[in-house]
Design a protein around this motif. Structure first.
Motif, mmCIF file in Angstrom:
data_model
loop_
_atom_site.group_PDB
_atom_site.id
_atom_site.type_symbol
_atom_site.label_atom_id
_atom_site.label_comp_id
_atom_site.label_asym_id
_atom_site.label_seq_id
_atom_site.Cartn_x
_atom_site.Cartn_y
_atom_site.Cartn_z
ATOM 1 N N UNK A 61 0.829 -1.203 0.000
ATOM 2 C CA UNK A 61 0.000 0.000 0.000
ATOM 3 C C UNK A 61 0.862 1.251 0.000
ATOM 4 N N UNK A 62 0.415 2.262 -0.720
ATOM 5 C CA UNK A 62 1.121 3.533 -0.733
ATOM 6 C C UNK A 62 0.789 4.322 0.533
ATOM 7 N N UNK A 63 1.750 5.125 1.016
ATOM 8 C CA UNK A 63 1.474 5.911 2.218
ATOM 9 C C UNK A 63 0.445 7.000 1.941
ATOM 10 N N UNK A 64 -0.331 7.325 2.947
ATOM 11 C CA UNK A 64 -1.298 8.425 2.856
ATOM 12 C C UNK A 64 -0.567 9.709 3.214
ATOM 13 N N UNK A 65 -0.514 10.639 2.259
ATOM 14 C CA UNK A 65 0.325 11.830 2.401
ATOM 15 C C UNK A 65 -0.511 13.107 2.400
ATOM 16 N N UNK A 66 -0.046 14.092 3.157
ATOM 17 C CA UNK A 66 -0.645 15.430 3.166
ATOM 18 C C UNK A 66 0.463 16.433 2.880
ATOM 19 N N UNK A 67 0.213 17.315 1.905
ATOM 20 C CA UNK A 67 1.173 18.373 1.581
ATOM 21 C C UNK A 67 0.574 19.718 1.983
ATOM 22 N N UNK A 68 1.387 20.552 2.622
ATOM 23 C CA UNK A 68 0.929 21.857 3.101
ATOM 24 C C UNK A 68 1.576 22.953 2.261
ATOM 25 N N UNK A 69 0.754 23.762 1.604
ATOM 26 C CA UNK A 69 1.246 24.877 0.803
ATOM 27 C C UNK A 69 1.504 26.098 1.690
ATOM 28 N N UNK A 77 -4.146 13.262 11.974
ATOM 29 C CA UNK A 77 -4.378 12.153 12.895
ATOM 30 C C UNK A 77 -3.473 11.008 12.454
ATOM 31 N N UNK A 78 -2.509 10.607 13.270
ATOM 32 C CA UNK A 78 -1.576 9.549 12.863
ATOM 33 C C UNK A 78 -2.250 8.229 12.508
ATOM 34 N N UNK A 79 -3.487 8.042 12.944
ATOM 35 C CA UNK A 79 -4.199 6.818 12.588
ATOM 36 C C UNK A 79 -4.651 6.837 11.131
ATOM 37 N N UNK A 80 -4.677 8.034 10.533
ATOM 38 C CA UNK A 80 -5.208 8.171 9.180
ATOM 39 C C UNK A 80 -4.170 8.618 8.155
ATOM 40 N N UNK A 81 -3.070 9.218 8.602
ATOM 41 C CA UNK A 81 -2.067 9.794 7.701
ATOM 42 C C UNK A 81 -0.695 9.248 8.052
ATOM 43 N N UNK A 82 0.102 8.954 7.004
ATOM 44 C CA UNK A 82 1.444 8.409 7.212
ATOM 45 C C UNK A 82 2.544 9.457 7.105
ATOM 46 N N UNK A 83 2.354 10.433 6.210
ATOM 47 C CA UNK A 83 3.396 11.420 5.927
ATOM 48 C C UNK A 83 2.748 12.790 5.764
ATOM 49 N N UNK A 103 -1.222 12.331 20.358
ATOM 50 C CA UNK A 103 -0.459 12.024 19.157
ATOM 51 C C UNK A 103 -0.803 12.860 17.947
ATOM 52 N N UNK A 104 -1.809 13.722 18.043
ATOM 53 C CA UNK A 104 -2.202 14.518 16.881
ATOM 54 C C UNK A 104 -1.140 15.566 16.561
ATOM 55 N N UNK A 105 -1.030 15.852 15.272
ATOM 56 C CA UNK A 105 0.015 16.740 14.772
ATOM 57 C C UNK A 105 -0.613 17.873 13.973
ATOM 58 N N UNK A 106 -0.075 19.067 14.173
ATOM 59 C CA UNK A 106 -0.460 20.209 13.356
ATOM 60 C C UNK A 106 0.797 20.763 12.706
ATOM 61 N N UNK A 107 0.707 21.054 11.421
ATOM 62 C CA UNK A 107 1.855 21.569 10.678
ATOM 63 C C UNK A 107 1.410 22.777 9.867
ATOM 64 N N UNK A 108 2.248 23.811 9.846
ATOM 65 C CA UNK A 108 1.902 25.041 9.130
ATOM 66 C C UNK A 108 3.107 25.556 8.363
#
Length: 228
Positions: A61-69, A77-83, A103-108
């Motif tokens: 399976x490919x990792x679930x990724x989120x990119x922040x512009x 939520x680490x349970x739903x996102x890998x990168x 464990x939740x993460x916020x990135x800006x």
């Protein structure tokens, strides 16, 4: 509240004066623990993000990724996102906050002092539930020395003066000021900004060393340099 090595960084007054914020900013860049983290971060190659590498060879399976512009933030939520990551930051600053309890993460991807207070409030809105016992791990990455902090020693002590020009320094000043003013406990783990993230060409012109990074499940949500 800012902490390093579990020790609070306490300004001389509340709210902190501009000179105190500058002094704390300079102290953070010189802190031995954060210096060690900066050296480690700087020595990690800023490779291009690769799904095959990040997910591991042979992964089905490919990792679930989120990119922040730029001027965006994301709640992960680490349970739903890998990168999750961002790049193309020159004078901008990337901010990662991880709640140790849930464990939740916020990135800006911050690009202006004007958005820091509101941006931080939004970042915390879904990872922090007004429990002041929660501890936050914080990574601050980006910006470079387009203006410099100058340390001037006087006979009666040492005073920090900031040449508040350019873009990166005012942004870092506002970020530190805002973290100091808030009641949450922010444990600074990475502070790779300004001089730490600066290289110069033969003519002395300054450029950022690292312009992108990610955090991922596979590396226990530690920041590493990456381009996307």
């Amino acid at each position: 509240m800012i902490l390093v090595d579990d020790v609070p960084v306490v300004p001389g007054s509340d709210p902190p004066s501009p000179s105190q914020v500058l002094e704390i900013l300079a102290a953070l860049t010189d802190n031995p623990t954060l210096l060690s983290a900066s050296h480690s971060f700087r020595n990690t190659p800023e490779k291009r993000f690769s799904i095959s590498e990040e997910s591991g060879l042979g992964s089905i399976t490919q990792p679930k990724c989120v990119y922040v512009f730029q001027r965006e933030y994301a709640i992960v939520d680490p349970a739903l996102v890998d990168v999750v990551g961002t790049d193309e930051a020159t004078t901008c600053v990337g901010l990662v906050i991880r709640n140790r309890s849930n464990g939740k993460i916020s990135i800006a991807h911050l690009d202006s002092p004007a958005i820091v207070e509101m941006g931080l409030a939004q970042m915390l809105s879904q990872i922090f539930y007004h429990d002041l016992q929660d501890e936050m791990d914080v990574h601050v990455i980006g910006g470079f020395e387009d203006a410099s902090l100058k340390r001037i020693n006087h006979s009666d002590g040492s005073e920090i003066h900031g040449k508040v020009g350019g873009y990166s320094l005012p942004l870092c000043i506002k970020l530190i000021e805002t973290l100091l003013r808030r009641q949450e406990k922010f444990h600074i783990q990475t502070f790779f900004v300004l001089g730490h993230n600066t290289r110069r060409d033969a003519d002395g012109r300054a450029y950022p060393i690292i312009t992108g990074f990610l955090v991922s499940r596979d590396i226990q949500w530690v920041c590493i340099p990456r381009l996307f």
